[in-house]
Structure formats: C-alpha cells, structure tokens
Write an enzyme that holds these catalytic residues in place. Structure first.
Site, PDB file in Angstrom:
ATOM      1  N   LEU A 181       0.834  -1.213   0.000  1.00  0.00           N
ATOM      2  CA  LEU A 181       0.000   0.000   0.000  1.00  0.00           C
ATOM      3  C   LEU A 181       0.859   1.250   0.000  1.00  0.00           C
ATOM      4  O   LEU A 181       1.810   1.357   0.785  1.00  0.00           O
ATOM      5  CB  LEU A 181      -0.901   0.007   1.245  1.00  0.00           C
ATOM      6  CG  LEU A 181      -1.523   1.354   1.626  1.00  0.00           C
ATOM      7  CD1 LEU A 181      -2.526   1.806   0.576  1.00  0.00           C
ATOM      8  CD2 LEU A 181      -2.169   1.277   3.005  1.00  0.00           C
ATOM      9  N   SER A 182       0.540   2.215  -0.846  1.00  0.00           N
ATOM     10  CA  SER A 182       1.106   3.559  -0.805  1.00  0.00           C
ATOM     11  C   SER A 182       2.634   3.500  -0.949  1.00  0.00           C
ATOM     12  O   SER A 182       3.134   3.099  -1.991  1.00  0.00           O
ATOM     13  CB  SER A 182       0.666   4.247   0.491  1.00  0.00           C
ATOM     14  OG  SER A 182       0.964   5.621   0.465  1.00  0.00           O
ATOM     15  N   ALA A 183       3.396   3.881   0.091  1.00  0.00           N
ATOM     16  CA  ALA A 183       4.844   3.721   0.010  1.00  0.00           C
ATOM     17  C   ALA A 183       5.204   2.256  -0.189  1.00  0.00           C
ATOM     18  O   ALA A 183       6.162   1.923  -0.900  1.00  0.00           O
ATOM     19  CB  ALA A 183       5.508   4.265   1.272  1.00  0.00           C
TER      20      ALA A 183
END
Length: 512
Positions: A181-183
């Site tokens: 997720l995300s980073a």
C-alpha cells in the site's frame, strides 16, 4: 461488522498512531530537503494531516505473526514477520506484504485481508516492516537511490526475506509474489523492477511506477500532480533497473481509488503504461468489466494466448488507502480498524485471484455489451437514457463520465440532480444473476439545458486539488481558459468563475 478471529499464538505488535501523516514520502533522517521547498512540503503535509484527523479507530482482532531474525545481512535494517496458516500444502506460495507510511506489520496484517486469504487458500505471507530509524514516518524509502536499486538497502533486505522463506519453509520459488500500500505499493514497483527474476507477479495499491523519483522533492511531484512520460520511457526505467534481464516480465495488478488526492490516479495510468509496454501491449484494455459490491472498474490487458499480463482496478468513491470489505463472505476480507483501510471491495481477494492462488474461477463479463444506447430527453437537472435489452441480463449498470453511476433493473434510466448546462458521457453494461458485468456499450454524450455560473475562492493548491485548475512547471492554470494564476502553492489565492460547467476564468474582482 464482525471482526475476523484471532490467528496463531504470537503476541500482536504495537499499534500505530491514530492520526498518521497522509503521504507516502519522507522524513528520512539526514536526507530531508532544506530551505523554502522543505517548508512548503511541511505545510502541505500538515494540511493533509488535519484533513484526515478524526476519532481513534475501533479495536480490531490481531493476526498472529512470528518474527524472524537472521534472514540475511539485512542491509536495509528491516524487520521480518511471517503469517503461517494452520493448514499449509507442500511447497506453498509466498506473498511479500509491504505496509504504508506510519503503519507496521501488525496493522497491515490485521486490516489488509491477506491473512484471511492465506487461511482460505494456503500460502505464506511475509510482512516486511520498516521503522523510524529508516524513515521518521515509517515509509519504505522507494524514493531513495540507496534503497530502490538491486542488491542495495531495503530492496536487498526484502529479497533476502523471500529467499529465506523459500529455504526455511520449503516454499515454491516459482510462486513468489509481492504487494503493498502507498509507500509499500511504490516499493512493490521497486521489487518487481529490480528482481524480475524473483517475483512472478505483484499488486500495487495506491502506489507509483518504478523510476519516478530518486529524492524527496521528486517524490512529492510524482504523487501529485504526477509525472508525464511515454510508455516507452516508463518501460526503459524498469529495464535499466536490471539490464541483463530481458524477460519474461512479472504480471502486475494496479489498484487505485478514483478520489485519491494523495497519490493521484494519474499514477495508475503511468503504472499501466509502464508494464503494458514491457509486455509489448498497447495501453488500451483487452476487455473491461465491473467487479465487487461497489462496481469497481476492472480493466484487463491480455497477451496473445489470452493470459492477463496487466490489470487495472479503479475503485469508485474512495481516496487513499487499501480497499477492504469486512465480513465473512467468500469475497469479503479485511477491517477498517486503522486509517487507510477503506470499506469498498476486498482487494486482497482479487489480488490473490490475480496471483493464481485461488485456482480457476468464473471469468467476469460473459454477457455481451448492450446496443442502442440513446439519449431520449434532458432538462436543467436530468438526462434520460434508453437502450436495447440483452438476453440473459439480470440488470444493468450505468456509467457516467467513465465511472459506475447506478444499477438499473430495466432498459431505461434517468440521471437526476445534475447541474444546469453541464455535459456528461454515458455507457451501459449488462449484469448477470451473479452480479458479474459484461463489457461496456458504446458511449453517448448529452448536455442538460440552461446555463451555470459559480464562483470559487481558494488557494492555487486547493483549486488544483478540486479540479478547477492544473499545474505545469510550478505554475497554476485555470481549466478551460488556461489563464496563468501564478505559483502552485498554498499562499496565492484567486477567485475562479465557472461558466459554462467545467470552464474557469480568473474573476478576483468581478465574480458575484
């Protein structure tokens, strides 16, 4: 909603703060930028934190994780945890899971839905974890050249975790996958690009393409407003990550909320362009359907034998986070007990399916596309549509402006509550009794009657976030008129006049 049962016997890890930062970027000790640019980054981060602040999340049942030490030289100084389901076949598959900023392994295990899928289908999940000693926001350093290159830093540590798991658990090295997720999603791109010889497939959730940034400033620009490169240029960045490798390339699934303003959906398109180009495919889907309870738009990009090399899932109505659907159904999973886990669709169910860990299943979209879509009337606030029936259809899904709008039981629909003088494009898909949708029909465009005039006063940054303006070369431009509004920041304020719908002009002194 009922929380998933506790798993295993290991004690849960510490919880994350209740109000995390909103962005998957820095605060790497000793590497943060200096001067006015860093102050602006800090201001923007604080604005986003305040916008997302809310009540503390509800408690959620903890998945049992076992910490593993001594898995390698660990140059990236990461922690390793394994989730092992009670029932595990010989030579199981391995899924590496990478959390988002401010999160930890336990939070991701508790809410992502991956342990539920592991229990159901029998595979190992390795939760890699970074800490504040690497990055003050506990982000994976996807934007640092010391961590996003093959055999260096965090990338090397994650590779060592995969190798150790295969050795220690007798896992199948030909079935090693990665998601995040995300980073963690951006770091998933790093692992797919730098180790295409290790990972057969990956799933990037609210993440970014590989090679978009090698420093903090570049990372923020990649996240929002995004970076323009051709598919060939994006693909070359992956090839440069491991020059001896010429394929086969990993398969890639992309998941992105269509309301994400932290990592804008433009990054989903960049990821699609990057990996379809590597697979020698055009950036036009082979087929499109709707999946899940919220009609997520599911695009498949298939090679000559029909196998899906790339898929893009555009989740309607959500911002930045992992799509989950808490519950006990076969297509439900996850929890919303921490920030950035958003009730919508169980992405982990579909990611597991994309990895091939569920075995064969029914293909979505077996019905043909409807024909005869026609606009039969319009008022200041409504547009009426009709189309021809499809044999075997249990209903229909209407799309407006490229996103699912509503379900229809018959072959007509009235779209209400629209703005006077606004233009919209529609398409329709047939839906079977199992809730699967077929391909979209051809499109029609219609405009409501009347005219619209509206005024908006805000900073240049806010105008861009709201879609009233765009940014290029550090400056802001009004959509439609393309008037230069000055620097893209939170300090310059303008009033924009909208007339007709979607056309904005600067009206600091003339807007009513």
């Amino acid at each position: 909603m009922q929380s998933p049962p506790c798993r295993g016997t290991a004690a849960p890890l510490s919880r994350i703060p209740s109000v995390p930062p909103a962005d998957p970027v820095p605060r790497t000790p000793g590497r943060a930028p200096r001067g006015p640019a860093s102050r602006l980054v800090a201001v923007l981060a604080l604005v986003l934190v305040a916008a997302l602040a809310g009540p503390a999340p509800a408690a959620h049942a903890a998945a049992g994780l076992t910490q593993v030490t001594g898995f390698g030289t660990n140059p990236g100084r990461l922690n390793m945890y394994v989730y092992r389901p009670t029932s595990l076949p010989a030579r199981p598959a391995v899924v590496i899971a990478l959390h988002g900023c401010t999160q930890d392994a336990q939070t991701y295990a508790d809410n992502s839905g991956l342990p539920e899928s592991a229990d159901r289908y029998g595979f190992l999940v390795v939760f890699a974890e970074t800490t504040t000693s690497n990055n003050l926001n506990k982000c994976f350093n996807w934007f640092q050249s010391t961590d996003n290159r093959r055999d260096q830093g965090e990338a090397a540590s994650i590779r060592q975790m995969a190798a150790h798991t295969v050795s220690a658990h007798g896992a199948d090295p030909r079935r090693t996958y990665v998601t995040g997720l995300s980073a963690g999603g951006a770091m998933t791109s790093v692992m797919l690009a730098t180790y295409p010889d290790v990972f057969q497939a990956g799933a990037v959730v609210a993440g970014l393409p590989y090679g978009c940034a090698d420093d903090v400033t570049g990372a923020y620009g990649c996240m929002n407003p995004g970076t323009d490169l051709t598919p060939a240029q994006w693909a070359q960045r992956v090839r440069d990550a491991h020059p001896p490798w010429s394929g086969p390339w990993p398969r890639v699934a992309v998941w992105h909320g269509d309301k994400d303003t932290t990592v804008v959906p433009r990054n989903a398109d960049a990821l699609r362009d990057q990996w379809t180009a590597l697979h020698g495919l055009p950036p036009t889907p082979t087929r499109t359907s709707l999946i899940g309870p919220n009609s997520t738009r599911h695009e498949e990009y298939a090679v000559a034998d029909g196998a899906v090399a790339v898929e893009v899932n555009r989740v309607p109505g959500i911002g930045h986070g992992t799509p989950v659907d808490p519950g006990n159904g076969t297509q439900q999973c996850g929890g919303t007990g921490a920030p950035y886990f958003l009730a919508s669709i169980c992405s982990s169910h579909w990611i597991t399916r994309f990895f091939g860990l569920q075995g064969p299943g029914p293909e979505p979209g077996t019905l043909p596309a409807p024909t005869g879509l026609t606009v039969t009337g319009a008022t200041d606030t409504t547009i009426r549509l009709t189309w021809s029936p499809v044999d075997g259809a249990d209903g229909y899904t209407v799309h407006r402006d490229g996103a699912p709008l509503a379900a229809a039981d018959s072959t007509s629909y009235t779209d209400a509550g629209l703005t006077a003088g606004s233009s919209h494009t529609y398409a329709v898909a047939a839906r079977d009794a199992d809730g699967r949708t077929g391909p979209l029909s051809g499109t029609v465009t219609a405009r409501t009657t009347g005219t619209v005039t509206a005024c908006w006063t805000a900073t240049n940054y806010a105008h861009v976030q709201a879609g009233r303006a765009t940014t290029s070369g550090g400056h802001t431009y009004a959509k439609g008129s393309q008037q230069n509004m000055g620097l893209y920041n939170v300090f310059v304020t303008h009033t924009l006049k909208e007339s007709p719908a979607g056309y904005f002009t600067v009206a600091d002194r003339t807007c009513p």
